[in-house]
Write a protein that holds these residues in place. Structure first.
Motif, PDB file in Angstrom:
ATOM      1  N   GLY A  99       0.818  -1.507  -0.016  1.00  0.00           N
ATOM      2  CA  GLY A  99       0.171   0.186   0.213  1.00  0.00           C
ATOM      3  C   GLY A  99       1.027   0.820   0.136  1.00  0.00           C
ATOM      4  N   PHE A 100       1.961   1.166  -0.001  1.00  0.00           N
ATOM      5  CA  PHE A 100       2.794   2.316  -0.009  1.00  0.00           C
ATOM      6  C   PHE A 100       3.861   2.674  -0.776  1.00  0.00           C
ATOM      7  N   LEU A 101       4.186   3.021  -2.146  1.00  0.00           N
ATOM      8  CA  LEU A 101       5.146   3.139  -2.572  1.00  0.00           C
ATOM      9  C   LEU A 101       6.455   4.140  -2.415  1.00  0.00           C
ATOM     10  N   CYS A 102       7.785   3.128  -2.867  1.00  0.00           N
ATOM     11  CA  CYS A 102       8.456   4.009  -3.180  1.00  0.00           C
ATOM     12  C   CYS A 102       8.923   5.387  -3.837  1.00  0.00           C
ATOM     13  N   HIS A 103       9.267   6.250  -3.251  1.00  0.00           N
ATOM     14  CA  HIS A 103       9.609   7.461  -3.865  1.00  0.00           C
ATOM     15  C   HIS A 103      11.170   7.940  -4.927  1.00  0.00           C
ATOM     16  N   ALA A 104      11.931   6.456  -4.829  1.00  0.00           N
ATOM     17  CA  ALA A 104      12.664   5.820  -5.479  1.00  0.00           C
ATOM     18  C   ALA A 104      12.505   5.561  -6.934  1.00  0.00           C
ATOM     19  N   GLU A 105      11.988   4.955  -7.186  1.00  0.00           N
ATOM     20  CA  GLU A 105      11.960   3.624  -8.659  1.00  0.00           C
ATOM     21  C   GLU A 105      10.833   4.500  -9.120  1.00  0.00           C
ATOM     22  N   VAL A 106      10.596   5.624 -10.338  1.00  0.00           N
ATOM     23  CA  VAL A 106       9.599   5.925 -11.267  1.00  0.00           C
ATOM     24  C   VAL A 106       9.772   6.130 -12.343  1.00  0.00           C
ATOM     25  N   ASP A 107       8.799   5.831 -12.867  1.00  0.00           N
ATOM     26  CA  ASP A 107       8.643   5.342 -14.397  1.00  0.00           C
ATOM     27  C   ASP A 107       8.930   7.212 -15.491  1.00  0.00           C
ATOM     28  N   ASP A 108       8.763   7.295 -16.329  1.00  0.00           N
ATOM     29  CA  ASP A 108       9.116   8.270 -17.579  1.00  0.00           C
ATOM     30  C   ASP A 108       8.086  10.193 -16.869  1.00  0.00           C
ATOM     31  N   ASP A 109       6.787   9.364 -16.719  1.00  0.00           N
ATOM     32  CA  ASP A 109       6.086   9.885 -15.733  1.00  0.00           C
ATOM     33  C   ASP A 109       6.276  10.555 -14.715  1.00  0.00           C
ATOM     34  N   GLY A 110       7.186  10.532 -12.995  1.00  0.00           N
ATOM     35  CA  GLY A 110       7.238  10.510 -12.701  1.00  0.00           C
ATOM     36  C   GLY A 110       6.176   9.782 -11.680  1.00  0.00           C
ATOM     37  N   ASN A 111       5.670   8.396 -12.241  1.00  0.00           N
ATOM     38  CA  ASN A 111       4.781   8.044 -10.974  1.00  0.00           C
ATOM     39  C   ASN A 111       5.655   6.314 -10.766  1.00  0.00           C
ATOM     40  N   PRO A 112       5.344   6.149  -8.917  1.00  0.00           N
ATOM     41  CA  PRO A 112       6.018   5.301  -8.497  1.00  0.00           C
ATOM     42  C   PRO A 112       6.028   4.052  -9.546  1.00  0.00           C
ATOM     43  N   THR A 113       7.049   2.766  -9.389  1.00  0.00           N
ATOM     44  CA  THR A 113       6.789   1.948 -10.047  1.00  0.00           C
ATOM     45  C   THR A 113       6.827   0.290  -8.702  1.00  0.00           C
ATOM     46  N   LYS A 114       7.482   1.034  -7.871  1.00  0.00           N
ATOM     47  CA  LYS A 114       7.415  -0.134  -6.760  1.00  0.00           C
ATOM     48  C   LYS A 114       7.594  -0.050  -5.216  1.00  0.00           C
ATOM     49  N   VAL A 115       6.797  -1.409  -4.488  1.00  0.00           N
ATOM     50  CA  VAL A 115       6.844  -0.906  -3.812  1.00  0.00           C
ATOM     51  C   VAL A 115       8.084  -0.670  -2.000  1.00  0.00           C
ATOM     52  N   CYS A 116       7.673  -0.040  -1.683  1.00  0.00           N
ATOM     53  CA  CYS A 116       8.719   0.558  -0.778  1.00  0.00           C
ATOM     54  C   CYS A 116       8.785  -0.722   0.112  1.00  0.00           C
ATOM     55  N   VAL A 117      10.138  -1.158   0.392  1.00  0.00           N
ATOM     56  CA  VAL A 117      10.331  -2.164   0.655  1.00  0.00           C
ATOM     57  C   VAL A 117      10.043  -2.458   1.958  1.00  0.00           C
ATOM     58  N   GLY A 118      10.846  -0.579   3.537  1.00  0.00           N
ATOM     59  CA  GLY A 118      10.783  -0.629   4.829  1.00  0.00           C
ATOM     60  C   GLY A 118       9.380  -0.778   4.802  1.00  0.00           C
ATOM     61  N   HIS A 119       8.733  -0.442   3.926  1.00  0.00           N
ATOM     62  CA  HIS A 119       6.691  -0.714   4.186  1.00  0.00           C
ATOM     63  C   HIS A 119       6.600  -2.141   4.149  1.00  0.00           C
ATOM     64  N   ALA A 120       6.968  -3.071   3.145  1.00  0.00           N
ATOM     65  CA  ALA A 120       6.608  -4.014   2.635  1.00  0.00           C
ATOM     66  C   ALA A 120       6.731  -5.403   4.190  1.00  0.00           C
ATOM     67  N   LYS A 121       7.968  -4.706   4.328  1.00  0.00           N
ATOM     68  CA  LYS A 121       9.218  -5.806   6.031  1.00  0.00           C
ATOM     69  C   LYS A 121       8.334  -5.566   7.098  1.00  0.00           C
ATOM     70  N   ALA A 122       7.781  -3.848   7.342  1.00  0.00           N
ATOM     71  CA  ALA A 122       6.998  -3.925   8.280  1.00  0.00           C
ATOM     72  C   ALA A 122       5.459  -4.522   8.242  1.00  0.00           C
ATOM     73  N   ALA A 123       4.841  -3.754   7.217  1.00  0.00           N
ATOM     74  CA  ALA A 123       3.163  -4.190   7.415  1.00  0.00           C
ATOM     75  C   ALA A 123       3.800  -6.001   7.361  1.00  0.00           C
ATOM     76  N   LYS A 124       4.557  -6.738   6.656  1.00  0.00           N
ATOM     77  CA  LYS A 124       4.638  -8.143   6.965  1.00  0.00           C
ATOM     78  C   LYS A 124       4.929  -8.686   8.898  1.00  0.00           C
ATOM     79  N   ALA A 125       5.657  -7.531   9.037  1.00  0.00           N
ATOM     80  CA  ALA A 125       6.283  -8.111  10.290  1.00  0.00           C
ATOM     81  C   ALA A 125       5.081  -8.268  11.267  1.00  0.00           C
ATOM     82  N   LEU A 126       4.260  -7.163  11.304  1.00  0.00           N
ATOM     83  CA  LEU A 126       3.428  -7.084  11.814  1.00  0.00           C
ATOM     84  C   LEU A 126       2.387  -8.221  11.599  1.00  0.00           C
ATOM     85  N   GLN A 127       2.047  -8.562  10.367  1.00  0.00           N
ATOM     86  CA  GLN A 127       1.370  -9.719  10.286  1.00  0.00           C
ATOM     87  C   GLN A 127       1.331 -10.893  10.848  1.00  0.00           C
TER      88      GLN A 127
END
Length: 209
Positions: free
Chosen positions: A139-167
């Motif tokens: 649900g939270f995307l990485c600001h460092a990985e974007v396409d030519d239009d500036g849209n995020p293309t990758k899930v935030c690694v830290g967020h994915a780890k945090a959400a999975k840890a909580l689950q």
């Protein structure tokens, strides 16, 4: 007192704080311990409260200066200036709590919201959005990985780890709402006019020539 003058310290107190601010943590602890022993714990508590007022004042002035420079020197439209989410003291506190959900941010980008001390980690909008989306690992995307239009293309690694840890722990993330003026990563508007967070803005800020 207004928000910008919510502190009232003596020149000597300001001198002490100025010196401590240039020290590393162990030395700051030593000097503050000495201050408490010399003047009493109550005086140290008062000084810390004064310092918090000063810190919030500095934050407000940084925002005002940024807005002024962008509008007056670079002809940025005032509405676009408002979409810039600068670090704040409250944002930094939220960042510490957010990072606590991710024990190991390895693999996350340098500016990840889950890295203590990064710009995003101290942005109240970025940290509020990340906390709000903790129920969804994607649900939270990485600001460092974007396409030519500036849209995020990758899930935030830290967020994915945090959400999975909580689950895995079976914990529900604390109820949290995006900060006023923010927007959620899924595109739905958060409270406060739906200004898009800097980490998911559809295009870079452009200056009018």
């Amino acid at each position: 007192m207004t928000a910008k003058t919510d502190y009232d310290m003596t020149p000597q107190q300001a001198s002490d704080l100025s010196g401590w601010a240039q020290m590393q943590l162990p030395d700051r602890v030593m000097m503050m311990t000495h201050y408490a022993a010399t003047y009493g714990q109550a005086k140290l508590v008062e000084l810390f409260a004064q310092f918090m007022g000063m810190a919030c004042s500095v934050t407000e002035n940084c925002k005002e200066m940024t807005d002024t420079v962008l509008v007056s020197e670079y002809d940025a439209h005032p509405d676009r200036v408002e979409s810039i989410n600068l670090p704040t003291i409250i944002g930094a506190c939220q960042g510490v709590m957010l990072a606590g959900h991710c024990d190991d941010p390895a693999g996350a980008c340098y500016g990840c919201a889950y890295r203590i001390g990064s710009v995003a980690n101290q942005s109240p909008d970025a940290t509020s959005d990340a906390e709000y989306q903790l129920c969804d690992p994607r649900g939270f995307l990485c600001h460092a990985e974007v396409d030519d239009d500036g849209n995020p293309t990758k899930v935030c690694v830290g967020h994915a780890k945090a959400a999975k840890a909580l689950q895995r722990a079976g914990d529900e993330p604390a109820a949290s709402s995006p900060a006023p003026g923010s927007a959620r990563i899924d595109g739905t508007a958060g409270p406060g006019a739906g200004v898009t967070p800097w980490h998911n803005h559809p295009e870079p800020l452009k200056f009018v020539s």
